[in-house]
Design an enzyme around this catalytic site. Structure first.
Site, PDB file in Angstrom:
ATOM      1  N   ASP A 136       0.715  -1.301  -0.042  1.00  0.00           N
ATOM      2  CA  ASP A 136      -0.152   0.053   0.102  1.00  0.00           C
ATOM      3  C   ASP A 136       0.849   1.327   0.014  1.00  0.00           C
ATOM      4  O   ASP A 136       1.812   1.253  -0.735  1.00  0.00           O
ATOM      5  CB  ASP A 136      -0.969  -0.121   1.179  1.00  0.00           C
ATOM      6  N   TYR A 159      -1.948  11.435   1.979  1.00  0.00           N
ATOM      7  CA  TYR A 159      -2.947  11.822   1.001  1.00  0.00           C
ATOM      8  C   TYR A 159      -2.602  13.340   0.426  1.00  0.00           C
ATOM      9  O   TYR A 159      -2.888  13.795  -0.684  1.00  0.00           O
ATOM     10  CB  TYR A 159      -4.377  11.343   1.113  1.00  0.00           C
ATOM     11  N   HIS A 215      -6.664  -6.914   0.042  1.00  0.00           N
ATOM     12  CA  HIS A 215      -5.927  -5.862  -0.180  1.00  0.00           C
ATOM     13  C   HIS A 215      -4.348  -6.120   0.780  1.00  0.00           C
ATOM     14  O   HIS A 215      -3.532  -5.916   0.394  1.00  0.00           O
ATOM     15  CB  HIS A 215      -6.307  -4.522   0.273  1.00  0.00           C
TER      16      HIS A 215
END
Length: 318
Positions: A101, A231, A294
Site C-alpha cells: 500500500d 494523501y 488488499h
C-alpha cells in the site's frame, strides 16, 4: 512476539520507532494505511527464522514514530529520507525492501531515487503508476473515482478526522483492514467513505480481536492526521517528482497482489499490471497474483512470506 526488539531511531529530523528481529542481511518492511509495524508480525518472525534481520518501522505519522502536523512534511522525499537515515543507522549500504500500500509507494520512490541502496524490492497491492505530465494526481484520481473516493475526501484538513471520530478505533480497523469490497472504494454522493464501508459482523480466520486491538489502541493514541497527511501531500509530490518524468525503475522487483483487491478486476488494475506500460516502467519485474484481498500479507502470511523469501534468495550469497 517477545523476541521482537523495539527502539526509536533519530532519522531525517524525526524519531522513528522500529521493530526488529533476527540477524543477517537486512530486510526492510514498510506498512500501509492504516497499519503500523505490527502488520508485518508474521513476516518478521518468518524472515528472522530464515536468517535475516527483519526491520519494520512505524512510518512517520504512525504509531510510536513522530507525526509532523504539516502535510508538506509527508512528501516522498521526506519518506525516502527517513528510510535512508534508517539504513545509515544500521550501517547497511544495500538492503531488500518490502512494502504494501503506501509502504509500496515509499518503496517505489526509494527504488526510483536511490536504486544504489536497494538490492531488490517486493511491492504488494500498489503498482508503480506513470506520472501524468499535465494533470495533478488528486485531480486525476478524482476524475476517475469522483468525490466519493477516499483520496478526495482525505484532502480537506479535519474532514476525514471528524468522519473517523464517529467510530471507535476498533470499528475503524475492522472496516478498513478487513475490507472485502472488490469494486473501487467510492461512497455514494453525500456520504463519507468511512460511513459507506461495512463493519464485518464476523472476523475472518486470519485475524483475532486481540490483534485488531493492537492497531486500535495505537491509533487511539496517535490519531489519523499523520496518515491522512500522506494523501494531502499527493499534489505536492506530483510537483516535486517532475524531474523523474518517464524514468524507469531498474531495481529488481517482484509485485504481489490479491485477485480480490479493491478495484483489481473492475478498476483496471489487472489490465495495467498485466499490460506493457507497467513492465516498460519496471523492466526487471516479476508479477504474482494470489488468492486474496488488499492486506494480503496478513490474510495469507505464509504464501506472502514464501514469495518474499524466494525472491530474496535469488540475490543472496549465503
Amino acid at each position: 512476539m517477545s523476541e521482537v526488539n523495539h527502539q526509536r531511531i533519530k532519522t531525517n529530523g524525526i524519531w522513528m520507532h522500529v521493530a526488529e528481529q533476527g540477524t543477517g542481511p537486512l530486510v526492510l518492511l514498510l506498512h500501509g494505511f492504516p497499519e503500523i509495524w505490527y502488520s508485518w508480525r508474521h513476516q518478521i518472525k518468518y524472515l528472522a527464522d530464515h536468517g535475516y534481520h527483519a526491520v519494520a518501522p512505524d512510518l512517520r505519522g504512525y504509531g510510536d514514530s513522530d507525526s509532523p502536523l504539516n502535510p508538506s512534511s509527508y512528501t516522498f522525499f521526506h519518506l525516502v529520507g527517513d528510510i535512508i537515515g534508517l539504513l545509515d543507522h544500521f550501517g547497511e549500504q544495500q538492503v531488500f525492501v518490502v512494502g504494501i500500500d503506501w509502504g509500496a509507494m515509499v518503496g517505489w520512490h526509494l527504488s526510483l531515487c536511490r536504486p544504489d541502496r536497494v538490492k531488490g524490492f517486493v511491492a504488494i497491492s500498489v503498482p508503480y503508476f506513470p506520472r501524468s505530465p499535465t494533470i495533478k494526481l488528486v485531480e486525476s484520481i478524482t476524475r476517475t473515482l469522483g468525490e466519493g473516493g477516499h483520496v478526495f475526501q482525505f484532502q480537506e484538513p479535519g474532514r476525514a478526522e471528524r468522519a473517523f471520530a464517529r467510530y471507535d478505533c476498533l470499528t475503524v480497523m475492522k472496516k478498513w483492514l478487513l475490507i472485502t469490497m472488490t469494486n473501487n472504494l467510492v461512497a455514494p454522493p453525500g456520504m463519507e467513505v468511512i460511513d459507506y464501508m461495512p463493519t464485518p459482523s464476523l472476523l475472518p480466520p486470519w485475524i483475532t480481536e486481540e490483534e485488531l486491538m493492537v492497531y486500535a489502541d495505537k491509533f487511539q493514541e496517535s490519531g489519523f492526521t499523520g496518515p491522512f497527511n500522506y494523501y494531502r501531500a499527493l499534489d505536492l509530490n506530483w510537483e516535486l517528482t517532475a524531474p523523474w518524468q518517464g524514468a524507469k525503475i531498474t531495481v529488481p522487483t517482484k509485485f504481489i497482489i490479491g485477485d480480490k483487491d479493491v478495484g483489481f478486476e473492475t478498476g483496471g488494475t489487472k489490465d495495467y499490471v498485466q499490460g506493457d506500460v507497467f513492465k516498460n516502467l519496471v523492466p526487471n519485474l516479476e508479477i504474482v497474483i494470489l488468492d486474496g484481498h488488499h492486506f494480503i500479507q496478513q490474510e495469507k502470511p505464509q504464501e506472502v512470506s514464501e514469495e518474499i523469501l524466494t525472491f530474496i534468495h535469488k540475490f543472496s550469497v549465503k
